[in-house]
Design a protein around this motif. Structure first.
Motif, PDB file in Angstrom:
ATOM      1  N   GLU A 121      44.737  37.687  36.916  1.00 41.64           N
ATOM      2  CA  GLU A 121      43.807  37.360  37.995  1.00 41.64           C
ATOM      3  C   GLU A 121      44.463  37.536  39.360  1.00 41.64           C
ATOM      4  O   GLU A 121      43.774  37.618  40.372  1.00 41.64           O
ATOM      5  CB  GLU A 121      43.262  35.948  37.832  1.00 41.64           C
ATOM      6  N   ILE A 122      45.778  37.589  39.379  1.00 42.07           N
ATOM      7  CA  ILE A 122      46.504  37.836  40.626  1.00 42.07           C
ATOM      8  C   ILE A 122      46.784  39.325  40.779  1.00 42.07           C
ATOM      9  O   ILE A 122      46.538  39.904  41.824  1.00 42.07           O
ATOM     10  CB  ILE A 122      47.830  37.049  40.670  1.00 42.07           C
ATOM     11  N   ALA A 123      47.269  39.940  39.723  1.00 42.49           N
ATOM     12  CA  ALA A 123      47.729  41.327  39.806  1.00 42.49           C
ATOM     13  C   ALA A 123      46.755  42.329  39.223  1.00 42.49           C
ATOM     14  O   ALA A 123      47.077  43.505  39.139  1.00 42.49           O
ATOM     15  CB  ALA A 123      49.080  41.453  39.105  1.00 42.49           C
ATOM     16  N   GLY A 124      45.567  41.913  38.840  1.00 43.54           N
ATOM     17  CA  GLY A 124      44.642  42.827  38.195  1.00 43.54           C
ATOM     18  C   GLY A 124      45.106  43.125  36.790  1.00 43.54           C
ATOM     19  O   GLY A 124      45.970  42.450  36.262  1.00 43.54           O
ATOM     20  N   GLU A 125      44.570  44.152  36.186  1.00 42.42           N
ATOM     21  CA  GLU A 125      44.943  44.482  34.816  1.00 42.42           C
ATOM     22  C   GLU A 125      45.966  45.609  34.798  1.00 42.42           C
ATOM     23  O   GLU A 125      45.924  46.490  33.955  1.00 42.42           O
ATOM     24  CB  GLU A 125      43.691  44.815  34.010  1.00 42.42           C
ATOM     25  N   ILE A 126      46.899  45.546  35.728  1.00 40.15           N
ATOM     26  CA  ILE A 126      47.943  46.554  35.835  1.00 40.15           C
ATOM     27  C   ILE A 126      48.815  46.500  34.582  1.00 40.15           C
ATOM     28  O   ILE A 126      49.272  45.449  34.180  1.00 40.15           O
ATOM     29  CB  ILE A 126      48.799  46.320  37.095  1.00 40.15           C
ATOM     30  N   GLY A 127      49.010  47.649  33.967  1.00 44.66           N
ATOM     31  CA  GLY A 127      49.831  47.718  32.774  1.00 44.66           C
ATOM     32  C   GLY A 127      49.065  47.432  31.493  1.00 44.66           C
ATOM     33  O   GLY A 127      49.569  47.660  30.417  1.00 44.66           O
ATOM     34  N   VAL A 128      47.846  46.935  31.609  1.00 44.96           N
ATOM     35  CA  VAL A 128      47.053  46.651  30.425  1.00 44.96           C
ATOM     36  C   VAL A 128      46.154  47.828  30.114  1.00 44.96           C
ATOM     37  O   VAL A 128      46.037  48.270  29.000  1.00 44.96           O
ATOM     38  CB  VAL A 128      46.218  45.366  30.605  1.00 44.96           C
ATOM     39  N   ASN A 129      45.484  48.354  31.128  1.00 44.80           N
ATOM     40  CA  ASN A 129      44.675  49.554  30.969  1.00 44.80           C
ATOM     41  C   ASN A 129      44.572  50.255  32.312  1.00 44.80           C
ATOM     42  O   ASN A 129      45.045  49.747  33.308  1.00 44.80           O
ATOM     43  CB  ASN A 129      43.291  49.246  30.377  1.00 44.80           C
ATOM     44  N   ALA A 130      43.970  51.391  32.331  1.00 48.41           N
ATOM     45  CA  ALA A 130      43.936  52.190  33.555  1.00 48.41           C
ATOM     46  C   ALA A 130      42.630  52.030  34.317  1.00 48.41           C
ATOM     47  O   ALA A 130      42.166  52.932  34.974  1.00 48.41           O
ATOM     48  CB  ALA A 130      44.169  53.652  33.220  1.00 48.41           C
ATOM     49  N   SER A 131      42.027  50.890  34.232  1.00 46.76           N
ATOM     50  CA  SER A 131      40.815  50.655  35.018  1.00 46.76           C
ATOM     51  C   SER A 131      40.947  49.333  35.746  1.00 46.76           C
ATOM     52  O   SER A 131      41.618  48.421  35.279  1.00 46.76           O
ATOM     53  CB  SER A 131      39.577  50.645  34.122  1.00 46.76           C
ATOM     54  N   TYR A 132      40.306  49.255  36.885  1.00 52.60           N
ATOM     55  CA  TYR A 132      40.345  48.037  37.687  1.00 52.60           C
ATOM     56  C   TYR A 132      39.181  47.149  37.297  1.00 52.60           C
ATOM     57  O   TYR A 132      38.042  47.548  37.331  1.00 52.60           O
ATOM     58  CB  TYR A 132      40.256  48.379  39.180  1.00 52.60           C
ATOM     59  N   ALA A 133      39.497  45.907  36.909  1.00 54.79           N
ATOM     60  CA  ALA A 133      38.458  44.913  36.632  1.00 54.79           C
ATOM     61  C   ALA A 133      38.412  43.982  37.824  1.00 54.79           C
ATOM     62  O   ALA A 133      39.442  43.452  38.224  1.00 54.79           O
ATOM     63  CB  ALA A 133      38.791  44.140  35.367  1.00 54.79           C
ATOM     64  N   PRO A 134      37.252  43.766  38.441  1.00 58.33           N
ATOM     65  CA  PRO A 134      37.186  42.875  39.591  1.00 58.33           C
ATOM     66  C   PRO A 134      37.747  41.499  39.249  1.00 58.33           C
ATOM     67  O   PRO A 134      37.533  40.986  38.170  1.00 58.33           O
ATOM     68  CB  PRO A 134      35.688  42.788  39.899  1.00 58.33           C
ATOM     69  N   ILE A 135      38.476  40.966  40.166  1.00 55.86           N
ATOM     70  CA  ILE A 135      39.077  39.658  39.981  1.00 55.86           C
ATOM     71  C   ILE A 135      37.984  38.604  40.058  1.00 55.86           C
ATOM     72  O   ILE A 135      37.137  38.633  40.932  1.00 55.86           O
ATOM     73  CB  ILE A 135      40.155  39.398  41.061  1.00 55.86           C
ATOM     74  N   LYS A 136      38.032  37.644  39.171  1.00 51.61           N
ATOM     75  CA  LYS A 136      36.975  36.646  39.079  1.00 51.61           C
ATOM     76  C   LYS A 136      37.354  35.375  39.832  1.00 51.61           C
ATOM     77  O   LYS A 136      37.246  34.284  39.313  1.00 51.61           O
ATOM     78  CB  LYS A 136      36.686  36.358  37.614  1.00 51.61           C
ATOM     79  N   SER A 137      37.799  35.528  41.055  1.00 51.66           N
ATOM     80  CA  SER A 137      38.194  34.366  41.849  1.00 51.66           C
ATOM     81  C   SER A 137      37.041  33.847  42.701  1.00 51.66           C
ATOM     82  O   SER A 137      37.196  32.889  43.426  1.00 51.66           O
ATOM     83  CB  SER A 137      39.383  34.722  42.749  1.00 51.66           C
ATOM     84  N   GLY A 138      35.898  34.506  42.637  1.00 54.14           N
ATOM     85  CA  GLY A 138      34.752  34.068  43.415  1.00 54.14           C
ATOM     86  C   GLY A 138      34.660  34.728  44.778  1.00 54.14           C
ATOM     87  O   GLY A 138      33.685  34.586  45.476  1.00 54.14           O
TER      88      GLY A 138
END
Length: 104
Positions: A68-85
Motif C-alpha cells: 500500500e506504500i510502494a504499490g505492487e512493485i516486484g509482484v507484477n507489472a501493473s499498477y494497482a491504485p493504492i486503497k488509502s482513500g
C-alpha cells in the motif's frame, strides 16, 4: 521510462497521505523512525530514497501492507491504485510507473 525522481515522488505521496490519515506530523513520524523532520520532508518529496526496511517500518506504523506504500512493485507489472482513500496520481504518473515496471 519513468524518471527515478517521479518514481520516488509517487512513493513519497503515499507516505504523506498515510501519515496525514494517521494524524501524524512530519516531526512526530520522524521521531518514531529516528529520523529528522527534514528527512521525512525529503522522503515525501521523492528527494530521499526510503530503504526497504524503512518501508516495512512505515507499514507497521500505518498498519498497512507494505504494497500500500510502494504499490505492487516486484509482484507484477501493473499498477494497482493504492486503497488509502486518496489518489493524487495523475494519469501520466500511472503511465510512467507502468512503463518503469515493464522495462527489462
Amino acid at each position: 521510462m519513468v524518471d527515478e525522481l517521479v518514481f520516488y515522488s509517487m512513493i513519497g505521496k503515499q507516505i504523506a497521505d498515510l501519515r496525514e490519515k494517521q494524524g501524524l506530523t512530519q516531526d512526530k513520524l520522524g521521531q518514531r523512525l529516528g529520523l529528522s523532520r527534514v528527512s521525512i520532508v525529503n522522503i515525501e518529496k521523492g528527494r530521499q530514497k526510503p530503504t526497504l526496511y524503512l518501508l516495512y517500518t512505515l507499514s507497521q506504523i500505518f498498519n498497512v501492507n507494505i504494497f500500500e506504500i510502494a504499490g505492487e512493485i516486484g509482484v507484477n507489472a501493473s499498477y494497482a491504485p493504492i486503497k488509502s482513500g486518496k489518489d493524487d496520481f495523475t494519469n501520466k504518473d500511472r503511465s510512467d510507473l507502468d512503463q518503469f515496471l515493464k522495462k527489462d
